[in-house]
Design an enzyme around this catalytic site. Structure first.
Site, short mmCIF file in Angstrom:
data_model
loop_
_atom_site.label_atom_id
_atom_site.label_comp_id
_atom_site.label_asym_id
_atom_site.label_seq_id
_atom_site.Cartn_x
_atom_site.Cartn_y
_atom_site.Cartn_z
N SER A 230 0.86 -1.19 0.00
CA SER A 230 0.00 0.00 0.00
C SER A 230 0.88 1.23 0.00
O SER A 230 2.00 1.21 0.53
CB SER A 230 -0.89 0.02 1.25
OG SER A 230 -1.54 1.28 1.38
N TYR B 224 -1.17 -0.57 10.24
CA TYR B 224 -1.37 -0.93 8.85
C TYR B 224 -0.20 -0.45 7.99
O TYR B 224 0.36 -1.22 7.19
CB TYR B 224 -2.68 -0.32 8.35
CG TYR B 224 -2.97 -0.58 6.89
CD1 TYR B 224 -3.50 -1.79 6.47
CD2 TYR B 224 -2.72 0.40 5.93
CE1 TYR B 224 -3.78 -2.03 5.13
CE2 TYR B 224 -2.99 0.18 4.59
CZ TYR B 224 -3.52 -1.04 4.20
OH TYR B 224 -3.79 -1.27 2.86
N LYS C 84 2.53 -2.82 5.86
CA LYS C 84 2.70 -2.74 4.42
C LYS C 84 4.12 -2.34 4.04
O LYS C 84 4.65 -2.78 3.00
CB LYS C 84 1.68 -1.77 3.82
CG LYS C 84 0.24 -2.24 3.95
CD LYS C 84 0.02 -3.60 3.28
CE LYS C 84 -1.44 -4.01 3.25
NZ LYS C 84 -1.66 -5.30 2.55
#
Length: 254
Positions: free
Chosen positions: A134, A149, A153
Site C-alpha cells: 500500500s 497498517y 505494508k
C-alpha cells in the site's frame, strides 16, 4: 491465447476487491487459478478455478491451497493479497490490536509466499511471487491514523526486496504492488470510519479528498490493479524483481 496460458496461480484474499479482480483477469488470460479466502464467492465459477476456504494465518489452510496447485502439477504465480485494515491512533494502540494487523498483513504474507517458494523450488521452473502492499507503507496516512497498517505494508515491501535477492538463484522473482485509493470494500469501510469522525457524509468526504489529493481525481478500479498483476505474473516481466509498483492515480507524485 492469453499471456498466462496454462500457468498455475494462487491468489489469496480472492473473495472480493483486488483479489477477485485478479482471479478473473488471470482466468481470462488462460491461467489455472486456486482462489483462497475466508469466504468463497459462490457466483465466481470457472472450469480452471478451484476455491479453497481458509485463513492465511493458518499453516494447514495454506498447505491445502498448495496441495491443489500440486494437483495441477506446478505452481507458477502466487499473489499474496489477503489483508486487513485498522483505523487506530498510535497512542491508543495495544499489542493485541497491532498483532491482529501484523499477523495477517505480514506473517500471513510470509507464510503464503514461503509455502509457494518451496513448491516453486521443487518444480525447478522458477516463478513469480507477488504481494499487495500500500502507498501507506511509503509515507503513512496523514488523513487516517493507521500506524499498524502502514508498518505492516512497509514490511511487506522490504520482504519482497529481500526475497528477490534470496530466491534469484531459483529463477523466482518477487515484487510488490502498492495501491492507493482503490474502490474496494476495505477502502470504503475505512472511509466510513474517517468521515464519521469529522461528521461528514462518506461520499462527500471521499469526493473532496480525491479532488485535493489524487491528481487523476478518481478512485482506481480493482481491475486496474489486476492488470498490473497480470503483467508482473507474465513472461514479459521475467527481468523485473525486487521492485514496488505504485498504482495510485499520482497521489504520491504530489
Amino acid at each position: 491465447m492469453g499471456v498466462l496460458q496454462d500457468k498455475v496461480a494462487i491468489v489469496t484474499g480472492a473473495g472480493n476487491g483486488i483479489g477477485k479482480a485478479t482471479v478473473e483477469r488471470f482466468l481470462h488470460e488462460g491461467a489455472k487459478v486456486i482462489a483462497f479466502d475466508r469466504s468463497i464467492d459462490q457466483a465466481l465459477r470457472h472450469d480452471n478455478l478451484i476455491w479453497v476456504e481458509g485463513d492465511v494465518t493458518r499453516a494447514e489452510d495454506i498447505e491445502e491451497a498448495m496441495s491443489r496447485a500440486k494437483a495441477f502439477g506446478r505452481l507458477d504465480v502466487c499473489v499474496a493479497n489477503a489483508g486487513v485494515g485498522k483505523i487506530e491512533e498510535f497512542v491508543n494502540g495495544s499489542r493485541e490490536s497491532w498483532m491482529q494487523v501484523i499477523d495477517v498483513n505480514l506473517i500471513g504474507v510470509m507464510m503464503t509466499l514461503q509455502a509457494a517458494a518451496r513448491l516453486m523450488i521443487q518444480g525447478g521452473r522458477g516463478g513469480r511471487l507477488l504481494a499487495t502492499a500500500s502507498i501507506a507503507g511509503l509515507r503513512g496516512e496523514a488523513h487516517a491514523p493507521s500506524t499498524a497498517y502502514a508498518t505492516s505494508k512497509a514490511a511487506v515491501m522490504a520482504l519482497m526486496r529481500a526475497l528477490a535477492m534470496e530466491l534469484a538463484e531459483h529463477k523466482i522473482t518477487a515484487n510488490a504492488v502498492a495501491p492507493g485509493q482503490i474502490d474496494t470494500i476495505l477502502n470504503f469501510a475505512d472511509l466510513e470510519v474517517m468521515s464519521a469522525r469529522f461528521g461528514r457524509d462518506a461520499n462527500e468526504f471521499r469526493s473532496e479528498f480525491l479532488k485535493t489529493s489524487v491528481p487523476l481525481g478518481r478512485m482506481g478500479a480493482p481491475s486496474e490493479v489486476a492488470g498490473l498483476y497480470t503483467y508482473l505474473a507474465s513472461d514479459e516481466a521475467s527481468f523485473v524483481t525486487g521492485s514496488t509498483f505504485r498504482i495510485d492515480g499520482g497521489e504520491l507524485a504530489i
